[in-house]
Design a protein around this motif. Sequence first.
Motif, PDB file in Angstrom:
ATOM      1  N   TYR A   1       0.889  -1.151   0.001  1.00  0.00           N
ATOM      2  CA  TYR A   1       0.007   0.013   0.018  1.00  0.00           C
ATOM      3  C   TYR A   1       0.762   1.250  -0.073  1.00  0.00           C
ATOM      4  O   TYR A   1       0.608   1.995  -0.926  1.00  0.00           O
ATOM      5  CB  TYR A   1      -0.831   0.006   1.092  1.00  0.00           C
ATOM      6  CG  TYR A   1      -2.048  -1.050   1.115  1.00  0.00           C
ATOM      7  CD1 TYR A   1      -3.175  -0.751   0.416  1.00  0.00           C
ATOM      8  CD2 TYR A   1      -1.888  -2.102   1.797  1.00  0.00           C
ATOM      9  CE1 TYR A   1      -4.314  -1.309   0.265  1.00  0.00           C
ATOM     10  CE2 TYR A   1      -2.931  -3.154   1.564  1.00  0.00           C
ATOM     11  CZ  TYR A   1      -4.068  -2.733   1.055  1.00  0.00           C
ATOM     12  OH  TYR A   1      -5.291  -3.712   0.851  1.00  0.00           O
ATOM     13  N   ARG A   2       1.988   1.069   0.852  1.00  0.00           N
ATOM     14  CA  ARG A   2       2.728   2.564   0.863  1.00  0.00           C
ATOM     15  C   ARG A   2       3.685   2.705  -0.537  1.00  0.00           C
ATOM     16  O   ARG A   2       3.595   3.831  -0.749  1.00  0.00           O
ATOM     17  CB  ARG A   2       3.714   2.020   2.180  1.00  0.00           C
ATOM     18  CG  ARG A   2       3.234   2.227   3.243  1.00  0.00           C
ATOM     19  CD  ARG A   2       4.388   2.242   4.441  1.00  0.00           C
ATOM     20  NE  ARG A   2       3.780   2.116   5.727  1.00  0.00           N
ATOM     21  CZ  ARG A   2       3.832   0.845   6.245  1.00  0.00           C
ATOM     22  NH1 ARG A   2       4.282  -0.066   5.605  1.00  0.00           N
ATOM     23  NH2 ARG A   2       3.243   0.627   7.480  1.00  0.00           N
ATOM     24  N   LEU A   3       3.956   1.638  -0.962  1.00  0.00           N
ATOM     25  CA  LEU A   3       4.479   1.857  -2.513  1.00  0.00           C
ATOM     26  C   LEU A   3       3.703   2.403  -3.413  1.00  0.00           C
ATOM     27  O   LEU A   3       3.888   3.301  -4.135  1.00  0.00           O
ATOM     28  CB  LEU A   3       5.185   0.720  -2.684  1.00  0.00           C
ATOM     29  CG  LEU A   3       6.487   0.030  -2.135  1.00  0.00           C
ATOM     30  CD1 LEU A   3       6.452  -1.550  -2.531  1.00  0.00           C
ATOM     31  CD2 LEU A   3       7.519   0.699  -2.418  1.00  0.00           C
ATOM     32  N   LEU A   4       2.469   1.767  -3.497  1.00  0.00           N
ATOM     33  CA  LEU A   4       1.492   2.465  -4.530  1.00  0.00           C
ATOM     34  C   LEU A   4       1.021   3.704  -4.208  1.00  0.00           C
ATOM     35  O   LEU A   4       0.840   4.554  -4.869  1.00  0.00           O
ATOM     36  CB  LEU A   4       0.322   1.425  -4.687  1.00  0.00           C
ATOM     37  CG  LEU A   4       0.189   0.514  -5.523  1.00  0.00           C
ATOM     38  CD1 LEU A   4      -0.992  -0.302  -5.458  1.00  0.00           C
ATOM     39  CD2 LEU A   4       0.602   1.096  -7.064  1.00  0.00           C
ATOM     40  N   ILE A   5       0.930   4.175  -3.028  1.00  0.00           N
ATOM     41  CA  ILE A   5       0.623   5.436  -2.457  1.00  0.00           C
ATOM     42  C   ILE A   5       1.495   6.566  -2.796  1.00  0.00           C
ATOM     43  O   ILE A   5       1.278   7.576  -3.434  1.00  0.00           O
ATOM     44  CB  ILE A   5       0.026   5.556  -1.004  1.00  0.00           C
ATOM     45  CG1 ILE A   5      -1.340   4.809  -0.754  1.00  0.00           C
ATOM     46  CG2 ILE A   5      -0.154   6.882  -0.575  1.00  0.00           C
ATOM     47  CD1 ILE A   5      -1.921   4.283   0.541  1.00  0.00           C
ATOM     48  N   ASP A   6       2.701   5.927  -2.477  1.00  0.00           N
ATOM     49  CA  ASP A   6       4.024   7.004  -2.652  1.00  0.00           C
ATOM     50  C   ASP A   6       3.997   7.292  -4.332  1.00  0.00           C
ATOM     51  O   ASP A   6       4.426   8.320  -4.621  1.00  0.00           O
ATOM     52  CB  ASP A   6       5.208   6.472  -2.294  1.00  0.00           C
ATOM     53  CG  ASP A   6       5.300   6.202  -0.693  1.00  0.00           C
ATOM     54  OD1 ASP A   6       4.654   7.182  -0.005  1.00  0.00           O
ATOM     55  OD2 ASP A   6       6.107   5.823   0.107  1.00  0.00           O
ATOM     56  N   TRP A   7       3.996   6.177  -5.055  1.00  0.00           N
ATOM     57  CA  TRP A   7       4.000   6.178  -6.433  1.00  0.00           C
ATOM     58  C   TRP A   7       2.863   7.074  -7.016  1.00  0.00           C
ATOM     59  O   TRP A   7       3.222   8.005  -7.953  1.00  0.00           O
ATOM     60  CB  TRP A   7       3.849   4.835  -7.022  1.00  0.00           C
ATOM     61  CG  TRP A   7       3.870   4.653  -8.403  1.00  0.00           C
ATOM     62  CD1 TRP A   7       5.039   4.825  -9.226  1.00  0.00           C
ATOM     63  CD2 TRP A   7       2.833   4.421  -9.475  1.00  0.00           C
ATOM     64  NE1 TRP A   7       4.738   4.518 -10.627  1.00  0.00           N
ATOM     65  CE2 TRP A   7       3.586   4.551 -10.632  1.00  0.00           C
ATOM     66  CE3 TRP A   7       1.506   4.343  -9.460  1.00  0.00           C
ATOM     67  CZ2 TRP A   7       2.786   4.017 -11.918  1.00  0.00           C
ATOM     68  CZ3 TRP A   7       0.872   4.072 -10.598  1.00  0.00           C
ATOM     69  CH2 TRP A   7       1.432   3.915 -11.899  1.00  0.00           C
ATOM     70  N   ILE A   8       1.594   7.116  -6.533  1.00  0.00           N
ATOM     71  CA  ILE A   8       0.411   8.131  -6.942  1.00  0.00           C
ATOM     72  C   ILE A   8       0.913   9.381  -6.298  1.00  0.00           C
ATOM     73  O   ILE A   8       0.699  10.328  -7.393  1.00  0.00           O
ATOM     74  CB  ILE A   8      -0.829   7.637  -6.501  1.00  0.00           C
ATOM     75  CG1 ILE A   8      -1.262   6.315  -7.079  1.00  0.00           C
ATOM     76  CG2 ILE A   8      -1.735   8.704  -6.503  1.00  0.00           C
ATOM     77  CD1 ILE A   8      -2.395   5.520  -6.376  1.00  0.00           C
ATOM     78  N   LEU A   9       1.417   9.619  -5.196  1.00  0.00           N
ATOM     79  CA  LEU A   9       1.688  11.149  -4.629  1.00  0.00           C
ATOM     80  C   LEU A   9       2.624  11.674  -5.332  1.00  0.00           C
ATOM     81  O   LEU A   9       2.826  13.063  -5.591  1.00  0.00           O
ATOM     82  CB  LEU A   9       1.978  10.949  -3.268  1.00  0.00           C
ATOM     83  CG  LEU A   9       0.947  10.479  -2.320  1.00  0.00           C
ATOM     84  CD1 LEU A   9       1.348  10.360  -0.939  1.00  0.00           C
ATOM     85  CD2 LEU A   9      -0.323  11.560  -2.492  1.00  0.00           C
ATOM     86  N   ALA A  10       3.738  10.828  -6.149  1.00  0.00           N
ATOM     87  CA  ALA A  10       4.768  11.226  -6.735  1.00  0.00           C
ATOM     88  C   ALA A  10       4.161  11.642  -8.096  1.00  0.00           C
ATOM     89  O   ALA A  10       5.098  12.193  -9.175  1.00  0.00           O
ATOM     90  CB  ALA A  10       5.916  10.424  -7.059  1.00  0.00           C
ATOM     91  N   GLY A  11       3.049  11.678  -8.577  1.00  0.00           N
ATOM     92  CA  GLY A  11       2.631  12.240  -9.812  1.00  0.00           C
ATOM     93  C   GLY A  11       2.563  10.902 -10.944  1.00  0.00           C
ATOM     94  O   GLY A  11       2.583  11.529 -12.155  1.00  0.00           O
ATOM     95  N   GLU A  12       2.816   9.647 -10.525  1.00  0.00           N
ATOM     96  CA  GLU A  12       2.821   8.622 -11.575  1.00  0.00           C
ATOM     97  C   GLU A  12       1.389   8.348 -12.126  1.00  0.00           C
ATOM     98  O   GLU A  12       0.501   8.589 -11.523  1.00  0.00           O
ATOM     99  CB  GLU A  12       3.447   7.493 -10.972  1.00  0.00           C
ATOM    100  CG  GLU A  12       4.819   7.460 -10.600  1.00  0.00           C
ATOM    101  CD  GLU A  12       5.992   7.836 -11.681  1.00  0.00           C
ATOM    102  OE1 GLU A  12       5.656   7.351 -13.089  1.00  0.00           O
ATOM    103  OE2 GLU A  12       6.666   8.708 -11.464  1.00  0.00           O
ATOM    104  N   PRO A  13       1.457   8.084 -13.271  1.00  0.00           N
ATOM    105  CA  PRO A  13       0.119   8.001 -14.257  1.00  0.00           C
ATOM    106  C   PRO A  13      -0.728   6.824 -13.651  1.00  0.00           C
ATOM    107  O   PRO A  13      -0.157   5.920 -12.999  1.00  0.00           O
ATOM    108  CB  PRO A  13       0.476   7.655 -15.378  1.00  0.00           C
ATOM    109  CG  PRO A  13       1.569   7.289 -15.511  1.00  0.00           C
ATOM    110  CD  PRO A  13       2.369   7.618 -14.382  1.00  0.00           C
TER     111      PRO A  13
END
Length: 167
Positions: free
Chosen positions: A155-167
Amino acid sequence: QWRTFPLIPGEQPGRRVTEKAREGRRRVGSEEPRARFVVPEVDAALPSSSIPALTAAKCAERQGDAAFDRFHHRLFTAHFGDNLDISRPDVLLGVARECALDMERFRRDYADGEAYQSVLHDCAEGAAWFGVSGLPTVILNEKLSLVGAVPAERYRLLIDWILAGEP
């Protein structure tokens, strides 16, 4: 936002714990130690449906966020920690009582059928819009989903990825 989706749709009487079910709980417990699953005995009774528990959760939700949070947490503990049959009305009433819900309102809301219809709506929407096919399913950004018992780190990895602006 919490939505209902049946782990056990319909009515499946006579469900019993198998060694495969025990192994699944062991695996989840080892992947996420905070889950606190208690492995049930082989041949113990399992709920015949999850619809009654989901309907009861919708009734608790009508009493406010705090009431829902207490009920939702206790319902999971009742099933996965205490190995109670959460398809039974007496168990659900006991959980509601333990959570200090307004019991008259809880019974009335359960009986009027609106909470049940809300459960059916959530299930249809989850399947049609998001392709939900297993539990738990967490949908992030209405695009990405995590299905099943997933360690918190994913969950942390995906949320960090989304917060970093990844599509």
